[in-house]
Scaffold this motif. Structure first.
Motif, PDB file in Angstrom:
ATOM      1  N   GLY A   1       0.818  -1.210   0.000  1.00  0.00           N
ATOM      2  CA  GLY A   1       0.000   0.000   0.000  1.00  0.00           C
ATOM      3  C   GLY A   1       0.848   1.254   0.000  1.00  0.00           C
ATOM      4  N   LEU A   2       1.956   1.256   0.731  1.00  0.00           N
ATOM      5  CA  LEU A   2       2.812   2.436   0.795  1.00  0.00           C
ATOM      6  C   LEU A   2       3.488   2.715  -0.548  1.00  0.00           C
ATOM      7  N   VAL A   3       3.932   1.656  -1.216  1.00  0.00           N
ATOM      8  CA  VAL A   3       4.561   1.829  -2.539  1.00  0.00           C
ATOM      9  C   VAL A   3       3.544   2.366  -3.543  1.00  0.00           C
ATOM     10  N   LEU A   4       2.378   1.759  -3.593  1.00  0.00           N
ATOM     11  CA  LEU A   4       1.362   2.191  -4.545  1.00  0.00           C
ATOM     12  C   LEU A   4       0.915   3.624  -4.254  1.00  0.00           C
ATOM     13  N   GLN A   5       0.801   3.961  -3.018  1.00  0.00           N
ATOM     14  CA  GLN A   5       0.436   5.334  -2.670  1.00  0.00           C
ATOM     15  C   GLN A   5       1.505   6.314  -3.141  1.00  0.00           C
ATOM     16  N   GLY A   6       2.789   5.924  -2.992  1.00  0.00           N
ATOM     17  CA  GLY A   6       3.871   6.777  -3.476  1.00  0.00           C
ATOM     18  C   GLY A   6       3.786   7.001  -4.970  1.00  0.00           C
ATOM     19  N   PHE A   7       3.456   5.960  -5.726  1.00  0.00           N
ATOM     20  CA  PHE A   7       3.287   6.112  -7.170  1.00  0.00           C
ATOM     21  C   PHE A   7       2.191   7.129  -7.481  1.00  0.00           C
ATOM     22  N   TYR A   8       1.060   6.993  -6.811  1.00  0.00           N
ATOM     23  CA  TYR A   8      -0.082   7.879  -7.073  1.00  0.00           C
ATOM     24  C   TYR A   8       0.221   9.322  -6.675  1.00  0.00           C
ATOM     25  N   GLN A   9       0.986   9.495  -5.608  1.00  0.00           N
ATOM     26  CA  GLN A   9       1.283  10.857  -5.172  1.00  0.00           C
ATOM     27  C   GLN A   9       2.246  11.568  -6.120  1.00  0.00           C
ATOM     28  N   LEU A  10       3.195  10.832  -6.673  1.00  0.00           N
ATOM     29  CA  LEU A  10       4.163  11.446  -7.588  1.00  0.00           C
ATOM     30  C   LEU A  10       3.606  11.591  -9.006  1.00  0.00           C
ATOM     31  N   LEU A  11       2.950  10.528  -9.500  1.00  0.00           N
ATOM     32  CA  LEU A  11       2.448  10.515 -10.894  1.00  0.00           C
ATOM     33  C   LEU A  11       3.556  10.871 -11.871  1.00  0.00           C
ATOM     34  N   GLU A  12       4.722  10.232 -11.692  1.00  0.00           N
ATOM     35  CA  GLU A  12       5.887  10.471 -12.539  1.00  0.00           C
ATOM     36  C   GLU A  12       6.161   9.229 -13.385  1.00  0.00           C
ATOM     37  N   PRO A  13       6.714   9.400 -14.595  1.00  0.00           N
ATOM     38  CA  PRO A  13       6.998   8.235 -15.441  1.00  0.00           C
ATOM     39  C   PRO A  13       8.192   7.410 -14.943  1.00  0.00           C
ATOM     40  N   LYS A  14       9.081   8.047 -14.155  1.00  0.00           N
ATOM     41  CA  LYS A  14      10.230   7.335 -13.618  1.00  0.00           C
ATOM     42  C   LYS A  14      10.344   7.657 -12.123  1.00  0.00           C
ATOM     43  N   VAL A  15      10.473   6.606 -11.324  1.00  0.00           N
ATOM     44  CA  VAL A  15      10.597   6.818  -9.879  1.00  0.00           C
ATOM     45  C   VAL A  15      11.673   5.906  -9.320  1.00  0.00           C
ATOM     46  N   THR A  16      12.204   6.320  -8.170  1.00  0.00           N
ATOM     47  CA  THR A  16      13.204   5.530  -7.456  1.00  0.00           C
ATOM     48  C   THR A  16      12.698   5.275  -6.042  1.00  0.00           C
ATOM     49  N   ILE A  17      12.833   4.020  -5.630  1.00  0.00           N
ATOM     50  CA  ILE A  17      12.400   3.644  -4.276  1.00  0.00           C
ATOM     51  C   ILE A  17      13.622   3.436  -3.406  1.00  0.00           C
ATOM     52  N   ARG A  18      13.582   4.027  -2.227  1.00  0.00           N
ATOM     53  CA  ARG A  18      14.642   3.799  -1.254  1.00  0.00           C
ATOM     54  C   ARG A  18      14.022   3.089  -0.055  1.00  0.00           C
ATOM     55  N   CYS A  19      14.636   1.990   0.375  1.00  0.00           N
ATOM     56  CA  CYS A  19      14.107   1.217   1.495  1.00  0.00           C
ATOM     57  C   CYS A  19      15.260   0.737   2.360  1.00  0.00           C
ATOM     58  N   ARG A  20      14.939   0.036   3.407  1.00  0.00           N
ATOM     59  CA  ARG A  20      15.992  -0.570   4.209  1.00  0.00           C
ATOM     60  C   ARG A  20      16.660  -1.673   3.391  1.00  0.00           C
ATOM     61  N   GLN A  21      17.920  -1.897   3.642  1.00  0.00           N
ATOM     62  CA  GLN A  21      18.638  -2.908   2.863  1.00  0.00           C
ATOM     63  C   GLN A  21      17.999  -4.286   3.031  1.00  0.00           C
ATOM     64  N   LYS A  22      17.492  -4.580   4.217  1.00  0.00           N
ATOM     65  CA  LYS A  22      16.878  -5.877   4.466  1.00  0.00           C
ATOM     66  C   LYS A  22      15.547  -6.044   3.733  1.00  0.00           C
ATOM     67  N   ASP A  23      14.968  -4.919   3.239  1.00  0.00           N
ATOM     68  CA  ASP A  23      13.664  -4.992   2.571  1.00  0.00           C
ATOM     69  C   ASP A  23      13.768  -4.983   1.050  1.00  0.00           C
ATOM     70  N   VAL A  24      14.988  -4.908   0.528  1.00  0.00           N
ATOM     71  CA  VAL A  24      15.158  -4.779  -0.927  1.00  0.00           C
ATOM     72  C   VAL A  24      14.481  -5.922  -1.664  1.00  0.00           C
ATOM     73  N   GLU A  25      14.736  -7.150  -1.273  1.00  0.00           N
ATOM     74  CA  GLU A  25      14.175  -8.298  -1.990  1.00  0.00           C
ATOM     75  C   GLU A  25      12.648  -8.282  -1.940  1.00  0.00           C
ATOM     76  N   MET A  26      12.089  -7.971  -0.759  1.00  0.00           N
ATOM     77  CA  MET A  26      10.635  -7.938  -0.641  1.00  0.00           C
ATOM     78  C   MET A  26      10.032  -6.868  -1.540  1.00  0.00           C
ATOM     79  N   VAL A  27      10.672  -5.689  -1.564  1.00  0.00           N
ATOM     80  CA  VAL A  27      10.147  -4.594  -2.389  1.00  0.00           C
ATOM     81  C   VAL A  27      10.279  -4.949  -3.867  1.00  0.00           C
ATOM     82  N   GLN A  28      11.413  -5.514  -4.253  1.00  0.00           N
ATOM     83  CA  GLN A  28      11.655  -5.810  -5.661  1.00  0.00           C
ATOM     84  C   GLN A  28      10.768  -6.944  -6.172  1.00  0.00           C
ATOM     85  N   VAL A  29      10.772  -8.020  -5.506  1.00  0.00           N
ATOM     86  CA  VAL A  29      10.109  -9.220  -6.014  1.00  0.00           C
ATOM     87  C   VAL A  29       8.608  -9.189  -5.783  1.00  0.00           C
ATOM     88  N   ARG A  30       8.200  -8.845  -4.571  1.00  0.00           N
ATOM     89  CA  ARG A  30       6.800  -9.034  -4.198  1.00  0.00           C
ATOM     90  C   ARG A  30       5.948  -7.793  -4.375  1.00  0.00           C
TER      91      ARG A  30
END
Length: 227
Positions: free
Chosen positions: A118-147
């Protein structure tokens, strides 16, 4: 007929007695008038001083009453400020306790994954940009990327009818002290959406603060508006 010395002496004594009588009566008259004027002046002075004393003590009484009102006002304000400070301290302690509990959320992979989605999708909607970068905790990279990213991109595209390119910042991660969540940036990183758990807690606390205060301390009778 010539007066004898005895007759002359008798007349002189009679005249002297008359003069002395007149003088005595005049003295008594002067004394009585002086006594009357003295009593009048004494009464005037006494009355004047009495009025001055009454005015003096009336002024003192007013000053004392004013001083009491100022003291009562100061004490009331001090008590009110202490109550407000104690309430703010209580709310601060409550929020600190909530922050401490944030770390428990990330320990449940299923619920934390759903929250991140929900937080990622909300970030997309708030920016409405064609290119975005996500910054997360290092331990969350795989979860954010894959899932999350692969799941949220199709949802976003369908909702806004626009393409989006997403990448994860692999050089800078969120501090390990952050309990969780993400930050989303536009392509040049001049616009940021902070969706960390701490930030979401702060936003929620601000929005719910009136309700929190009512639940903790009751409704404020002096408050005219609730928003």
């Amino acid at each position: 007929m010539a007066l004898t010395d005895a007759d002359v002496q008798k007349q002189i004594k009679h005249m002297m007695g008359f003069i002395e009588q007149e003088a005595s009566e005049k003295v008594e008259e002067i004394d009585a008038k002086a006594e009357e004027e003295f009593n009048i002046e004494k009464g005037r002075l006494v009355q004047t001083q009495r009025v001055k004393l009454m005015q003096y003590y009336e002024k003192k009484e007013k000053q004392i009453e004013q001083h009491k009102k100022i003291q009562m006002s100061n004490l009331t304000n001090q008590a009110r400020l202490k109550v407000l400070k104690d309430r703010d301290d209580m709310i601060t302690d409550l929020l600190n306790e909530a922050r401490q509990r944030l770390g428990e959320i990330a320990k449940e992979p299923a619920s934390y994954s759903a929250l991140l989605e929900g937080l990622v999708l909300q970030g997309f909607y708030q920016l409405l940009e064609p290119k975005v970068t996500i910054r997360c905790r290092q331990k969350d990279v795989e979860m954010v990327q894959v899932r999350l990213i692969n799941k949220n991109i199709p949802i976003y595209k369908e909702a806004v009818q626009s393409n989006i390119v997403v990448k994860i910042d692999q050089e800078r991660f969120l501090s390990s002290e952050i309990c969780g969540g993400i930050e989303v940036y536009n392509d040049n990183r001049k616009i940021k959406v902070s969706n960390t758990l701490e930030n979401r807690l702060e936003l929620m606390a601000q929005q719910m603060m009136p309700e929190i205060r009512v639940n903790l301390f009751g409704a404020n009778p002096n408050r005219r508006f609730t928003d």
